[in-house]
Design a protein around this motif. Structure first.
Motif, PDB file in Angstrom:
ATOM      1  N   PRO A 225       6.212   3.738   5.486  1.00 34.72           N
ATOM      2  CA  PRO A 225       5.239   4.797   5.252  1.00 34.72           C
ATOM      3  C   PRO A 225       5.563   5.532   3.969  1.00 34.72           C
ATOM      4  O   PRO A 225       6.380   6.441   3.970  1.00 34.72           O
ATOM      5  N   HIS A 226       4.944   5.156   2.885  1.00 38.19           N
ATOM      6  CA  HIS A 226       5.162   5.928   1.660  1.00 38.19           C
ATOM      7  C   HIS A 226       4.535   7.295   1.892  1.00 38.19           C
ATOM      8  O   HIS A 226       5.192   8.183   2.381  1.00 38.19           O
ATOM      9  N   TYR A 227       3.261   7.417   1.603  1.00 40.03           N
ATOM     10  CA  TYR A 227       2.638   8.699   1.835  1.00 40.03           C
ATOM     11  C   TYR A 227       1.867   8.653   3.154  1.00 40.03           C
ATOM     12  O   TYR A 227       1.643   7.575   3.737  1.00 40.03           O
TER      13      TYR A 227
ATOM     14  N   PRO B 268      10.804  11.806 -13.690  1.00 43.77           N
ATOM     15  CA  PRO B 268      10.069  12.420 -12.582  1.00 43.77           C
ATOM     16  C   PRO B 268       9.362  11.390 -11.719  1.00 43.77           C
ATOM     17  O   PRO B 268       8.872  10.373 -12.211  1.00 43.77           O
ATOM     18  N   HIS B 269       9.320  11.671 -10.424  1.00 38.81           N
ATOM     19  CA  HIS B 269       8.601  10.811  -9.468  1.00 38.81           C
ATOM     20  C   HIS B 269       7.350  11.584  -9.036  1.00 38.81           C
ATOM     21  O   HIS B 269       6.325  11.484  -9.676  1.00 38.81           O
ATOM     22  N   GLY B 270       7.446  12.421  -7.996  1.00 42.96           N
ATOM     23  CA  GLY B 270       6.257  13.132  -7.534  1.00 42.96           C
ATOM     24  C   GLY B 270       5.820  14.212  -8.505  1.00 42.96           C
ATOM     25  O   GLY B 270       6.649  14.853  -9.145  1.00 42.96           O
TER      26      GLY B 270
ATOM     27  N   LEU C 201      12.143  14.087  -4.643  1.00 45.44           N
ATOM     28  CA  LEU C 201      11.096  13.064  -4.830  1.00 45.44           C
ATOM     29  C   LEU C 201       9.682  13.618  -4.737  1.00 45.44           C
ATOM     30  O   LEU C 201       8.869  13.391  -5.613  1.00 45.44           O
ATOM     31  N   HIS C 202       9.367  14.285  -3.629  1.00 48.85           N
ATOM     32  CA  HIS C 202       7.973  14.699  -3.415  1.00 48.85           C
ATOM     33  C   HIS C 202       7.921  16.107  -2.827  1.00 48.85           C
ATOM     34  O   HIS C 202       8.850  16.533  -2.146  1.00 48.85           O
ATOM     35  N   THR C 203       6.781  16.786  -3.054  1.00 50.41           N
ATOM     36  CA  THR C 203       6.593  18.153  -2.565  1.00 50.41           C
ATOM     37  C   THR C 203       5.224  18.293  -1.913  1.00 50.41           C
ATOM     38  O   THR C 203       4.250  17.728  -2.398  1.00 50.41           O
TER      39      THR C 203
ATOM     40  N   ALA D  98       0.846  -1.208   0.000  1.00 50.99           N
ATOM     41  CA  ALA D  98       0.000   0.000   0.000  1.00 50.99           C
ATOM     42  C   ALA D  98       0.877   1.252   0.000  1.00 50.99           C
ATOM     43  O   ALA D  98       1.825   1.346   0.784  1.00 50.99           O
ATOM     44  N   HIS D  99       0.586   2.203  -0.874  1.00 50.17           N
ATOM     45  CA  HIS D  99       1.462   3.379  -0.964  1.00 50.17           C
ATOM     46  C   HIS D  99       0.841   4.727  -0.617  1.00 50.17           C
ATOM     47  O   HIS D  99       1.455   5.522   0.074  1.00 50.17           O
ATOM     48  N   HIS D 100      -0.348   5.007  -1.152  1.00 48.97           N
ATOM     49  CA  HIS D 100      -0.819   6.389  -1.024  1.00 48.97           C
ATOM     50  C   HIS D 100      -2.167   6.493  -0.336  1.00 48.97           C
ATOM     51  O   HIS D 100      -3.174   6.034  -0.858  1.00 48.97           O
ATOM     52  N   THR D 101      -2.145   7.107   0.835  1.00 50.79           N
ATOM     53  CA  THR D 101      -3.391   7.450   1.507  1.00 50.79           C
ATOM     54  C   THR D 101      -3.962   8.668   0.794  1.00 50.79           C
ATOM     55  O   THR D 101      -3.231   9.561   0.380  1.00 50.79           O
TER      56      THR D 101
ATOM     57  N   PRO E 149      14.529  10.523   2.877  1.00 51.47           N
ATOM     58  CA  PRO E 149      13.065  10.639   2.893  1.00 51.47           C
ATOM     59  C   PRO E 149      12.463  10.294   1.541  1.00 51.47           C
ATOM     60  O   PRO E 149      13.052  10.566   0.499  1.00 51.47           O
ATOM     61  N   GLY E 150      11.291   9.677   1.571  1.00 49.58           N
ATOM     62  CA  GLY E 150      10.525   9.439   0.351  1.00 49.58           C
ATOM     63  C   GLY E 150       9.497  10.548   0.247  1.00 49.58           C
ATOM     64  O   GLY E 150       9.795  11.665  -0.137  1.00 49.58           O
ATOM     65  N   HIS E 151       8.261  10.229   0.661  1.00 44.38           N
ATOM     66  CA  HIS E 151       7.258  11.289   0.746  1.00 44.38           C
ATOM     67  C   HIS E 151       7.533  12.146   1.971  1.00 44.38           C
ATOM     68  O   HIS E 151       8.291  11.776   2.868  1.00 44.38           O
ATOM     69  N   LEU E 152       6.846  13.281   2.010  1.00 47.67           N
ATOM     70  CA  LEU E 152       6.759  14.089   3.206  1.00 47.67           C
ATOM     71  C   LEU E 152       5.307  14.522   3.303  1.00 47.67           C
ATOM     72  O   LEU E 152       4.534  14.330   2.364  1.00 47.67           O
TER      73      LEU E 152
ATOM     74  N   ASN F  62      10.784   8.575   6.271  1.00 48.14           N
ATOM     75  CA  ASN F  62      12.131   8.161   5.901  1.00 48.14           C
ATOM     76  C   ASN F  62      12.221   6.684   5.554  1.00 48.14           C
ATOM     77  O   ASN F  62      11.533   5.857   6.123  1.00 48.14           O
ATOM     78  N   LYS F  63      13.138   6.399   4.632  1.00 47.31           N
ATOM     79  CA  LYS F  63      13.309   5.020   4.183  1.00 47.31           C
ATOM     80  C   LYS F  63      14.334   4.278   5.024  1.00 47.31           C
ATOM     81  O   LYS F  63      14.324   3.051   5.085  1.00 47.31           O
ATOM     82  N   ILE F  64      15.268   5.007   5.580  1.00 48.36           N
ATOM     83  CA  ILE F  64      16.395   4.365   6.260  1.00 48.36           C
ATOM     84  C   ILE F  64      16.512   4.967   7.661  1.00 48.36           C
ATOM     85  O   ILE F  64      16.417   6.188   7.812  1.00 48.36           O
TER      86      ILE F  64
ATOM     87  N   ASN G 277      -0.332  -0.732  -9.472  1.00 48.33           N
ATOM     88  CA  ASN G 277      -1.303   0.365  -9.328  1.00 48.33           C
ATOM     89  C   ASN G 277      -0.676   1.461  -8.466  1.00 48.33           C
ATOM     90  O   ASN G 277      -1.058   1.655  -7.324  1.00 48.33           O
ATOM     91  N   HIS G 278       0.308   2.157  -9.032  1.00 49.81           N
ATOM     92  CA  HIS G 278       1.099   3.076  -8.204  1.00 49.81           C
ATOM     93  C   HIS G 278       0.628   4.517  -8.267  1.00 49.81           C
ATOM     94  O   HIS G 278       0.563   5.193  -7.245  1.00 49.81           O
ATOM     95  N   ALA G 279       0.299   5.012  -9.469  1.00 46.86           N
ATOM     96  CA  ALA G 279      -0.175   6.407  -9.574  1.00 46.86           C
ATOM     97  C   ALA G 279      -1.629   6.419  -9.132  1.00 46.86           C
ATOM     98  O   ALA G 279      -2.547   6.642  -9.901  1.00 46.86           O
TER      99      ALA G 279
ATOM    100  N   ASP H 188       4.027   7.106 -12.862  1.00 52.00           N
ATOM    101  CA  ASP H 188       4.521   6.933 -11.504  1.00 52.00           C
ATOM    102  C   ASP H 188       3.593   7.525 -10.456  1.00 52.00           C
ATOM    103  O   ASP H 188       3.195   6.850  -9.524  1.00 52.00           O
ATOM    104  N   LEU H 189       3.298   8.808 -10.592  1.00 58.65           N
ATOM    105  CA  LEU H 189       2.456   9.453  -9.585  1.00 58.65           C
ATOM    106  C   LEU H 189       1.530  10.420 -10.264  1.00 58.65           C
ATOM    107  O   LEU H 189       1.607  10.633 -11.469  1.00 58.65           O
ATOM    108  N   SER H 190       0.645  10.998  -9.464  1.00 56.27           N
ATOM    109  CA  SER H 190      -0.397  11.828 -10.040  1.00 56.27           C
ATOM    110  C   SER H 190      -0.887  12.818  -8.998  1.00 56.27           C
ATOM    111  O   SER H 190      -0.658  12.627  -7.798  1.00 56.27           O
TER     112      SER H 190
HETATM  113 CU1  K7E Z   1       7.534   7.984  -3.599  1.00 57.30          CU
HETATM  114 CU2  K7E Z   1       5.153   4.640  -3.908  1.00 57.30          CU
HETATM  115 CU3  K7E Z   1       4.579   7.535  -3.542  1.00 57.30          CU
HETATM  116 CU4  K7E Z   1       7.180   5.520  -1.978  1.00 57.30          CU
HETATM  117  S1  K7E Z   1       6.227   6.360  -3.661  1.00 57.30           S
HETATM  118  S2  K7E Z   1       8.376   7.183  -1.509  1.00 57.30           S
END
Ligand code: K7E
Ligand code: CUA
Length: 661
Positions: A500-502, A331-333, A398-400, A110-113, A438-441, A460-462, A159-161, A227-229
């Protein structure tokens, strides 16, 4: 020649990674812990947190609920994965929630709330989340923090975006991360990617009143990775933006082969126009099997229906509805500011963060400022769409997310920092180290039209050395940062479940005031609901149904005899309490699934198959009262050929089954 280019790119990447490991970080990065951090995160005993935060559980498949600013874990909501803690996906009532067109699948990633919105503002009704691996979207009802619906997304891989929502929750939108061969015969050579692989984008309609989802239409789209939307809002309401990588259309060694082009794309879709095309009958029905699972709150039972077709439109036939905007380096985010005017795209390997202007995109479309086509879709000139670039933001954007004062916050995965910059001028204002990568914030409300601001949370990822070590497998983590002043200040580290992705957060009042405290027994429509006088045990061939009640401090019946080896016993337990925080649990010796955790007014069922003769205890698993340990009973199992009559009882009140065996 080609090979050496691959090699040098790989070397460059390795160099960046090595640089990170050796601690070479951009200058001016400060590690600022607020002097009064403890006071700012301390929530005294008996007091509530200011905000609810929902985190995706990543590879746990669940959702974590935390209080902010304390970082206290309040609940794990099971969504895509079985959860032995409360029997989710194990009880007979909940098993259908994890059904798919490929059968029962008890795990996902699961990635995005994504919380429902009204007028672009979070309204606190539902929380959506994507299952990445077996494409699914779930909807959680925030009245009782329960997963109420899961819909599978056919013609989708990764089903990522997903599931990104439009400003009035008209749709949750999902796009394929992996392009795949779609329709007819998918058995094609992998190296025929260019001619045979496609992406899809699905518009899942959300019912205004009930929240019920259904797939309105799907778009067949160019074969790249989506990737994202994010949906447009305010100025850009009616549009949807997707980040695309692998516009090289590589199918092997993507690390190198999908990093060849200087620019990939943001796909801008005019969804209101697509909706018009759909309503005008432009979609074709195509065969596709997918499961649609709904949990009914009065029967406390899920049903799974397999649907067999979707409506599909080919994006390249949809005039004036789709445009590509070049965007540097995979591009990611892709994030839209609260006004809807600015679209921020984060190229993972880019040295700048491009910020596009919705107004300029519209002007460019009007003036046909295109640099060509990609798979029949016009490509807008980069400069024509660009508002400006954030220069030297850091490494690995990655994300804003956005605050309520016109600022943006971007994560830098490689240089492990959050960078604050001014949206209108793209000027960097501040930066803070986070630990690590960090991935998402997340800013509370930070992807909506009305951010709450005050905090940013780094996901954070690590964690490496941040917590007491726990062997090779370490916790994931979040870090709470104060953004109320000019300078960001670190307040708190706290571990999270899964990865915790998003995450999203909202002021607690928005959700707290609607909370259900128990289910009304009078509204319980479960097929096996049992009120005290109706307790019984019924044999139907080799299946024995136990209609049981639970109340402090006994299970009724608590003595059962006449079960034989080879029988299957189904305990249907109704918790007849009508009080807040009065759950009962249920387990029977040797049950090979999980316990049941039954909320007041609810009915749940557990299957048990005894393997040999004996007397087996069952008991309540939740310490519910002073006499909880007495909340127990016995079930006697006889050999297959025995003629022990089926009987049950509590105290002196005993019954023998009247029905013939
Ligand atoms: Cu950057 Cu799947 Cu939204 Cu993880 S994704 S970080
Ligand atoms: Cu009921 Cu313990």
């Amino acid at each position: 020649m080609k090979r050496s280019r691959h090699f040098s790119l790989a070397l460059l990447l390795a160099g960046i990674m090595l640089g990170t490991l050796m601690g070479c970080k951009p200058k001016q990065v400060k590690d600022v812990i607020d002097g009064d951090a403890a006071g700012k995160v301390y929530v005294p005993p008996g007091k509530y947190d200011e905000l609810y935060m929902f985190t995706s559980g990543g590879f746990s498949g669940q959702v974590g609920v935390y209080g902010l600013p304390s970082g206290r874990l309040l609940k794990v909501i099971p969504v895509f994965s079985q959860n032995p803690e409360n029997g989710w996906g194990y009880s007979e009532e909940t098993k259908p929630m994890l059904n798919t067109s490929g059968g029962f699948i008890p795990w996902d990633d699961a990635h995005h709330t994504e919380m429902s919105q009204t007028n672009g503002e979070i309204d606190g009704r539902w929380l959506f989340i994507n299952g990445n691996n077996t494409p699914r979207i779930a909807r959680i009802n925030l009245v009782d923090f329960k997963t109420e619906e899961i819909i599978e997304i056919p013609n989708c891989a990764g089903n990522h975006a997903s599931p990104f929502i439009t400003p009035n929750s008209e749709y949750v939108v999902s796009a394929t991360r992996f392009s795949i061969p779609i329709q007819s015969n998918p058995d094609v050579p992998i190296n025929s990617y260019d001619s045979n692989f496609r992406g899809t984008i699905s518009f899942v309609k959300v019912d205004k009143v009930t929240g019920r989802m259904n797939i309105a239409f799907q778009l067949l789209a160019p074969g790249v990775d989506y990737d994202l939307s994010h949906a447009g809002k305010g100025a850009s309401d009616g549009w949807m933006f997707f980040s695309c990588y692998n516009t090289e259309k590589a199918s092997t060694l993507l690390e190198v082969n999908a990093s060849q082009r200087d620019k990939d794309f943001i796909l801008a879709l005019n969804w209101k126009k697509l909706e018009e095309y759909f309503k005008a009958g432009k979609a074709k029905e195509v065969q596709a099997d997918y499961a649609h699972n709904v949990f009914n709150e009065t029967t406390h039972t899920a049903t799974s229906t397999i649907e067999h077709s979707v409506k599909m439109m080919n994006l390249k036939d949809m005039a004036d509805a789709a445009y590509f905007i070049p965007c540097p380096k995979s591009p990611h985010g892709v994030d839209v500011d609260p006004t809807g005017e600015y679209i921020v795209a984060s190229g993972k390997l880019s040295a700048v963060i491009p910020v596009f202007s919705f107004k300029k995109i519209q002007d460019a479309i009007r003036n046909k400022e295109f640099e060509g086509n990609y798979d029949s879709i016009p490509v807008i000139r980069y400069e024509a769409a660009l508002a400006g670039e954030v220069q030297k933001p850091g490494l690995g954007p990655l994300h804003t997310e956005f605050d309520d004062k016109g600022n943006a916050y971007s994560t830098m995965f490689i240089s492990s920092e959050i960078v604050k910059w001014k949206v209108a001028t793209q000027q960097v204002l501040d930066r803070i180290k986070v630990f690590y990568s960090p991935g998402h914030l997340m800013v509370p409300g930070g992807d909506s039209r009305k951010p709450y601001g005050k905090y940013v949370v780094a996901l954070n990822k690590i964690t490496k050395d941040r917590y007491l070590p726990t062997g090779p497998e370490l916790t994931q983590s979040a870090q709470l940062i104060d953004i109320s002043g000019d300078k960001m200040k670190l307040l708190l580290d706290f571990p999270t479940i899964g990865e915790p992705h998003y995450a999203q957060a909202v002021p607690a009042d928005l959700i707290r005031k609607n909370q259900r405290r128990f289910y009304k027994l009078t509204e319980n429509k479960n097929a096996y609901v049992t009120l005290p006088p109706d307790v019984k045990v019924v044999r139907k061939d080799k299946t024995i149904h136990v209609y049981m009640t639970a109340i402090r401090s006994h299970l009724t019946p608590d003595n059962i005899e006449g079960v034989k080896v080879g029988d299957e016993v189904i305990f249907h337990v109704t918790n007849v309490e009508q009080d807040w925080d009065a759950p009962h649990g249920f387990a029977v010796m040797g049950n090979d699934n999980a316990e049941l955790l039954i909320m007041p007014g609810e009915t749940a069922s557990l299957i048990w198959k005894p393997r040999k003769p004996g007397v087996y205890p069952f008991y309540c698993t939740d310490f519910c009262s002073a006499l909880h340990q007495e909340m127990q009973g016995y079930i006697r199992v006889s050999s297959a050929g025995s003629n022990t009559p089926l009987s049950w009882g509590l105290g002196s009140d005993t019954h023998v089954a009247k029905n013939k065996e």
